[in-house]
Design a protein around this motif. Structure first.
Motif, PDB file in Angstrom:
ATOM      1  N   GLY A 173      -1.140  10.560  -9.438  1.00  0.00           N
ATOM      2  CA  GLY A 173      -0.131  11.603  -9.638  1.00  0.00           C
ATOM      3  C   GLY A 173       0.391  12.106  -8.312  1.00  0.00           C
ATOM      4  N   VAL A 174      -0.402  12.946  -7.633  1.00  0.00           N
ATOM      5  CA  VAL A 174       0.040  13.491  -6.346  1.00  0.00           C
ATOM      6  C   VAL A 174      -0.139  12.488  -5.226  1.00  0.00           C
ATOM      7  CG1 VAL A 174      -0.407  15.865  -7.032  1.00  0.00           C
ATOM      8  CG2 VAL A 174      -2.214  14.564  -5.903  1.00  0.00           C
ATOM      9  N   ALA A 175      -0.964  11.459  -5.443  1.00  0.00           N
ATOM     10  CA  ALA A 175      -1.238  10.501  -4.374  1.00  0.00           C
ATOM     11  C   ALA A 175      -1.580   9.153  -4.980  1.00  0.00           C
ATOM     12  CB  ALA A 175      -2.380  10.999  -3.487  1.00  0.00           C
ATOM     13  N   THR A 176      -1.604   8.138  -4.117  1.00  0.00           N
ATOM     14  CA  THR A 176      -2.095   6.814  -4.490  1.00  0.00           C
ATOM     15  C   THR A 176      -3.271   6.482  -3.594  1.00  0.00           C
ATOM     16  OG1 THR A 176       0.105   6.073  -5.180  1.00  0.00           O
ATOM     17  CG2 THR A 176      -1.536   4.367  -4.736  1.00  0.00           C
ATOM     18  N   GLN A 177      -4.360   6.061  -4.211  1.00  0.00           N
ATOM     19  CA  GLN A 177      -5.572   5.735  -3.457  1.00  0.00           C
ATOM     20  C   GLN A 177      -5.705   4.220  -3.363  1.00  0.00           C
ATOM     21  OE1 GLN A 177      -9.385   7.943  -4.193  1.00  0.00           O
ATOM     22  NE2 GLN A 177     -10.101   5.941  -4.858  1.00  0.00           N
ATOM     23  N   TYR A 178      -5.816   3.718  -2.122  1.00  0.00           N
ATOM     24  CA  TYR A 178      -5.913   2.281  -1.887  1.00  0.00           C
ATOM     25  C   TYR A 178      -7.289   1.912  -1.346  1.00  0.00           C
ATOM     26  CZ  TYR A 178      -0.756   2.330  -1.986  1.00  0.00           C
ATOM     27  OH  TYR A 178       0.555   2.484  -2.340  1.00  0.00           O
ATOM     28  N   LEU A 179      -7.739   0.725  -1.703  1.00  0.00           N
ATOM     29  CA  LEU A 179      -8.837   0.056  -1.005  1.00  0.00           C
ATOM     30  C   LEU A 179      -8.226  -1.134  -0.287  1.00  0.00           C
ATOM     31  CD1 LEU A 179     -11.805   0.074  -3.554  1.00  0.00           C
ATOM     32  CD2 LEU A 179     -11.515   1.479  -1.507  1.00  0.00           C
ATOM     33  N   ILE A 180      -8.522  -1.236   1.014  1.00  0.00           N
ATOM     34  CA  ILE A 180      -7.916  -2.275   1.842  1.00  0.00           C
ATOM     35  C   ILE A 180      -9.031  -3.002   2.581  1.00  0.00           C
ATOM     36  CG2 ILE A 180      -6.335  -2.732   3.750  1.00  0.00           C
ATOM     37  CD1 ILE A 180      -4.877  -0.096   2.906  1.00  0.00           C
ATOM     38  N   ARG A 181      -9.139  -4.317   2.336  1.00  0.00           N
ATOM     39  CA  ARG A 181     -10.191  -5.119   2.947  1.00  0.00           C
ATOM     40  C   ARG A 181      -9.730  -5.616   4.317  1.00  0.00           C
ATOM     41  NH1 ARG A 181     -10.873  -9.212  -0.569  1.00  0.00           N
ATOM     42  NH2 ARG A 181     -12.333  -7.999  -1.834  1.00  0.00           N
ATOM     43  N   LEU A 182     -10.516  -5.238   5.342  1.00  0.00           N
ATOM     44  CA  LEU A 182     -10.228  -5.691   6.695  1.00  0.00           C
ATOM     45  C   LEU A 182     -10.736  -7.118   6.881  1.00  0.00           C
ATOM     46  CD1 LEU A 182     -11.114  -2.362   8.561  1.00  0.00           C
ATOM     47  CD2 LEU A 182      -8.880  -3.150   7.744  1.00  0.00           C
ATOM     48  N   PRO A 183     -10.300  -7.833   7.926  1.00  0.00           N
ATOM     49  CA  PRO A 183     -10.628  -9.258   8.064  1.00  0.00           C
ATOM     50  C   PRO A 183     -12.117  -9.570   8.057  1.00  0.00           C
ATOM     51  CG  PRO A 183      -8.841  -8.690   9.542  1.00  0.00           C
ATOM     52  CD  PRO A 183      -9.319  -7.406   8.942  1.00  0.00           C
ATOM     53  N   TRP A 184     -12.971  -8.629   8.490  1.00  0.00           N
ATOM     54  CA  TRP A 184     -14.417  -8.888   8.524  1.00  0.00           C
ATOM     55  C   TRP A 184     -15.125  -8.474   7.225  1.00  0.00           C
ATOM     56  CZ3 TRP A 184     -11.665  -5.644  11.637  1.00  0.00           C
ATOM     57  CH2 TRP A 184     -11.895  -4.266  11.509  1.00  0.00           C
ATOM     58  N   GLY A 185     -14.337  -8.126   6.202  1.00  0.00           N
ATOM     59  CA  GLY A 185     -14.907  -7.865   4.896  1.00  0.00           C
ATOM     60  C   GLY A 185     -15.124  -6.408   4.552  1.00  0.00           C
ATOM     61  N   PHE A 186     -14.970  -5.518   5.510  1.00  0.00           N
ATOM     62  CA  PHE A 186     -15.174  -4.091   5.266  1.00  0.00           C
ATOM     63  C   PHE A 186     -13.935  -3.490   4.607  1.00  0.00           C
ATOM     64  CE2 PHE A 186     -14.954   0.304   7.217  1.00  0.00           C
ATOM     65  CZ  PHE A 186     -15.886   0.861   6.358  1.00  0.00           C
ATOM     66  N   GLU A 187     -14.141  -2.698   3.544  1.00  0.00           N
ATOM     67  CA  GLU A 187     -13.030  -2.062   2.846  1.00  0.00           C
ATOM     68  C   GLU A 187     -12.898  -0.606   3.272  1.00  0.00           C
ATOM     69  OE1 GLU A 187     -13.710  -2.670  -1.348  1.00  0.00           O
ATOM     70  OE2 GLU A 187     -12.227  -4.286  -1.378  1.00  0.00           O
ATOM     71  N   VAL A 188     -11.690  -0.223   3.673  1.00  0.00           N
ATOM     72  CA  VAL A 188     -11.404   1.178   3.964  1.00  0.00           C
ATOM     73  C   VAL A 188     -10.647   1.777   2.794  1.00  0.00           C
ATOM     74  CG1 VAL A 188     -11.332   0.828   6.473  1.00  0.00           C
ATOM     75  CG2 VAL A 188      -9.215   0.652   5.141  1.00  0.00           C
ATOM     76  N   MET A 189     -10.819   3.084   2.639  1.00  0.00           N
ATOM     77  CA  MET A 189     -10.057   3.818   1.631  1.00  0.00           C
ATOM     78  C   MET A 189      -8.914   4.535   2.321  1.00  0.00           C
ATOM     79  SD  MET A 189     -11.284   6.821  -1.002  1.00  0.00           S
ATOM     80  CE  MET A 189     -12.297   5.696  -1.957  1.00  0.00           C
ATOM     81  N   LEU A 190      -7.729   4.465   1.740  1.00  0.00           N
ATOM     82  CA  LEU A 190      -6.542   5.120   2.282  1.00  0.00           C
ATOM     83  C   LEU A 190      -5.886   5.908   1.147  1.00  0.00           C
ATOM     84  CD1 LEU A 190      -3.845   3.558   4.592  1.00  0.00           C
ATOM     85  CD2 LEU A 190      -3.154   4.743   2.501  1.00  0.00           C
ATOM     86  N   ILE A 191      -5.544   7.150   1.408  1.00  0.00           N
ATOM     87  CA  ILE A 191      -4.866   7.980   0.418  1.00  0.00           C
ATOM     88  C   ILE A 191      -3.470   8.300   0.936  1.00  0.00           C
ATOM     89  CG2 ILE A 191      -4.847  10.206  -0.775  1.00  0.00           C
ATOM     90  CD1 ILE A 191      -7.894  10.130  -0.726  1.00  0.00           C
ATOM     91  N   GLN A 192      -2.467   7.879   0.162  1.00  0.00           N
ATOM     92  CA  GLN A 192      -1.063   8.095   0.532  1.00  0.00           C
ATOM     93  C   GLN A 192      -0.435   9.078  -0.447  1.00  0.00           C
ATOM     94  OE1 GLN A 192       1.705   4.905  -0.363  1.00  0.00           O
ATOM     95  NE2 GLN A 192       2.744   5.205   1.597  1.00  0.00           N
ATOM     96  N   GLN A 193       0.101  10.171   0.068  1.00  0.00           N
ATOM     97  CA  GLN A 193       0.786  11.138  -0.783  1.00  0.00           C
ATOM     98  C   GLN A 193       2.013  10.491  -1.422  1.00  0.00           C
ATOM     99  OE1 GLN A 193      -0.238  14.408  -1.477  1.00  0.00           O
ATOM    100  NE2 GLN A 193      -2.078  13.592  -0.500  1.00  0.00           N
ATOM    101  N   ASN A 194       2.245  10.835  -2.669  1.00  0.00           N
ATOM    102  CA  ASN A 194       3.415  10.287  -3.363  1.00  0.00           C
ATOM    103  C   ASN A 194       4.649  11.116  -3.013  1.00  0.00           C
ATOM    104  OD1 ASN A 194       2.025   8.182  -4.628  1.00  0.00           O
ATOM    105  ND2 ASN A 194       1.283   9.567  -6.233  1.00  0.00           N
ATOM    106  N   ASP A 195       5.124  10.916  -1.799  1.00  0.00           N
ATOM    107  CA  ASP A 195       6.236  11.693  -1.269  1.00  0.00           C
ATOM    108  C   ASP A 195       7.519  10.860  -1.169  1.00  0.00           C
ATOM    109  OD1 ASP A 195       5.500   9.941   0.714  1.00  0.00           O
ATOM    110  OD2 ASP A 195       5.018  11.484   2.206  1.00  0.00           O
ATOM    111  N   GLY A 196       7.543   9.757  -1.867  1.00  0.00           N
ATOM    112  CA  GLY A 196       8.711   8.880  -1.814  1.00  0.00           C
ATOM    113  C   GLY A 196       8.522   7.681  -0.919  1.00  0.00           C
ATOM    114  N   SER A 197       7.398   7.623  -0.186  1.00  0.00           N
ATOM    115  CA  SER A 197       7.130   6.473   0.679  1.00  0.00           C
ATOM    116  C   SER A 197       6.923   5.219  -0.169  1.00  0.00           C
ATOM    117  CB  SER A 197       5.883   6.738   1.531  1.00  0.00           C
ATOM    118  OG  SER A 197       6.050   7.893   2.329  1.00  0.00           O
ATOM    119  N   THR A 198       7.247   4.081   0.410  1.00  0.00           N
ATOM    120  CA  THR A 198       7.072   2.809  -0.284  1.00  0.00           C
ATOM    121  C   THR A 198       5.596   2.553  -0.537  1.00  0.00           C
ATOM    122  OG1 THR A 198       9.042   1.914   0.789  1.00  0.00           O
ATOM    123  CG2 THR A 198       7.492   0.328  -0.173  1.00  0.00           C
ATOM    124  N   ARG A 199       5.265   2.177  -1.779  1.00  0.00           N
ATOM    125  CA  ARG A 199       3.875   1.908  -2.115  1.00  0.00           C
ATOM    126  C   ARG A 199       3.590   0.415  -1.979  1.00  0.00           C
ATOM    127  NH1 ARG A 199       4.582   5.985  -6.261  1.00  0.00           N
ATOM    128  NH2 ARG A 199       4.789   4.424  -7.914  1.00  0.00           N
TER     129      ARG A 199
END
Length: 400
Positions: free
Chosen positions: A340-366
């Motif tokens: 709703g207010v944000a989109t929560q991403y899991l992003i796997r880095l090249p060595w296999g570690f996943e980071v969590m990123l939270i992007q506000q739904n402010d009109g930015s490209t998802r």
């Protein structure tokens, strides 16, 4: 919590001391003529039971008139600490002071301390007004009813004074219990998980109400909770407890932005902890570091003195999709959850570690699952911890 596999072990970081802020003041009808609320001090206080030590020797000062929280998982010693302040448990070592008065050996009923529990403990056969006035009547206070009415006005329940507790909602019953404690004008009001029985929406409303009431009456509130959001919302200062010790004591923003241990970093919200090594001296307030062959820069003031092998911690909301920040890593989107207010991403880095990123739904490209993206952050938005600490400390701790 988001963590990176490692074989490192924990070095527990402990910290005790005076809280950094206090909201002192006078209350209106509840404390006429009151000009100052005394500090609460614990000096070398500990508690041992037959099988274990619940609280390690602790020094702690809670400034008078502040809203203070003891925060930690089940079994960390926070409730035992509260019970010692209340006089329900006797310390094994140490002293407890309210102002200059040593109350260590004082009986619970002789202390000017009141406790509000998760269970409301109201008398079902009495009216709301009589419940609030009960303690004053037992002490033969001639103004018991007037003071009880004022306390109900404070918690905005004057209109239900003649009702029975069973006719009230859970939130209203909790406010009656609070009024009953406040009417006695305690030096310290202890709150033992007082909102645990309420639903989420009502609990959040009561968090705001409790803070308003504390600021209005100017009394010292000590709130015991395992709910991080609850403590962060209400408290001026928070002591994060772990295994009977205070890991860190600070105001909510400092705890969140600059945790001093991996336990605090993980227990207070989500943390992305990147394995890294500092590679050079400071220049322009920044120090270079590498994480799995990728160079990043961190604020020099965030790096512990003399430490080169570190965890670089970045909160999910500090990360950005794209190259907006100077520190950049590439990764693959493995999950995208729209909230709703944000989109929560899991992003796997090249060595296999996943980071969590939270992007506000402010009109930015998802981004879409399966897309390769750049993850970035500005130097200085991270915190840096000694790599000798356990990366998983404080992760997935649940009550019970």
């Amino acid at each position: 919590m988001t963590t990176e596999p490692t074989t490192k072990t924990t070095d527990t970081v402990t910290s005790t001391g005076r809280a950094t802020s206090a909201a002192s003041g006078t209350s209106s009808a509840l404390a006429p003529g009151q000009t100052m609320t005394p500090d609460l001090r614990l000096l070398g206080v500990s508690k041992e039971f037959e099988a274990f030590t619940a609280v390690q020797p602790m020094d702690l000062t809670v400034p008078g008139g502040s809203f203070f929280a003891l925060l930690g998982p089940s079994g960390c010693g926070k409730t035992t600490t509260l019970r010692m302040i209340a006089g329900l448990d006797q310390p094994t070592t140490g002293q407890i002071f309210i102002g200059d008065r040593d109350i260590t050996a004082t009986k619970a009923y002789q202390r000017n301390v009141n406790t509000v529990f998760q269970s409301y403990a109201l008398f079902p056969h009495m009216t709301v007004l009589d419940n609030v006035a009960f303690g004053l009547k037992r002490r033969r206070d001639k103004d018991a009813m007037r003071k009880a009415k004022e306390a109900l006005e404070l918690v905005e329940l004057a209109g239900v004074a003649e009702k029975k507790p069973s006719q009230l909602s859970g939130g209203m019953q909790q406010r009656v219990a609070l009024a009953r404690a406040l009417v006695n004008r305690p030096d310290v009001l202890l709150l033992d998980e007082p909102l645990g029985a309420l639903d989420l929406k009502l609990r959040r409303q009561m968090q705001i109400e409790l803070k308003r009431i504390q600021q209005e009456v100017g009394l010292t509130f000590i709130h015991v909770t395992h709910d991080q959001e609850e403590a962060m919302t209400m408290a001026d200062s928070i002591a994060v407890m772990n295994a009977g010790r205070i890991e860190q004591l600070a105001d909510p923003a400092a705890l969140y932005e600059r945790p001093t241990s991996t336990f605090v970093a993980n227990f207070l919200g989500q943390s992305n902890l990147l394995l890294a090594s500092v590679t050079g001296p400071a220049s322009g307030g920044l120090m270079p570091a590498t994480t799995h062959g990728n160079e990043v820069h961190v604020a020099a003031e965030h790096v512990p003195d003399g430490i080169r092998d570190v965890w670089v911690g970045v909160r999910p909301e500090k990360l950005r999709l794209g190259d907006q920040g100077a520190n950049r890593l590439r990764g693959l989107v493995t999950d995208a959850s729209f909230t709703g207010v944000a989109t929560q991403y899991l992003i796997r880095l090249p060595w296999g570690f996943e980071v969590m990123l939270i992007q506000q739904n402010d009109g930015s490209t998802r981004a879409a699952v399966g897309e390769t993206v750049t993850v970035s952050w500005e130097p200085g938005q991270e915190f840096v911890l000694d790599q000798n600490q356990d990366q998983a400390a404080g992760v997935q701790i649940e009550e019970g």
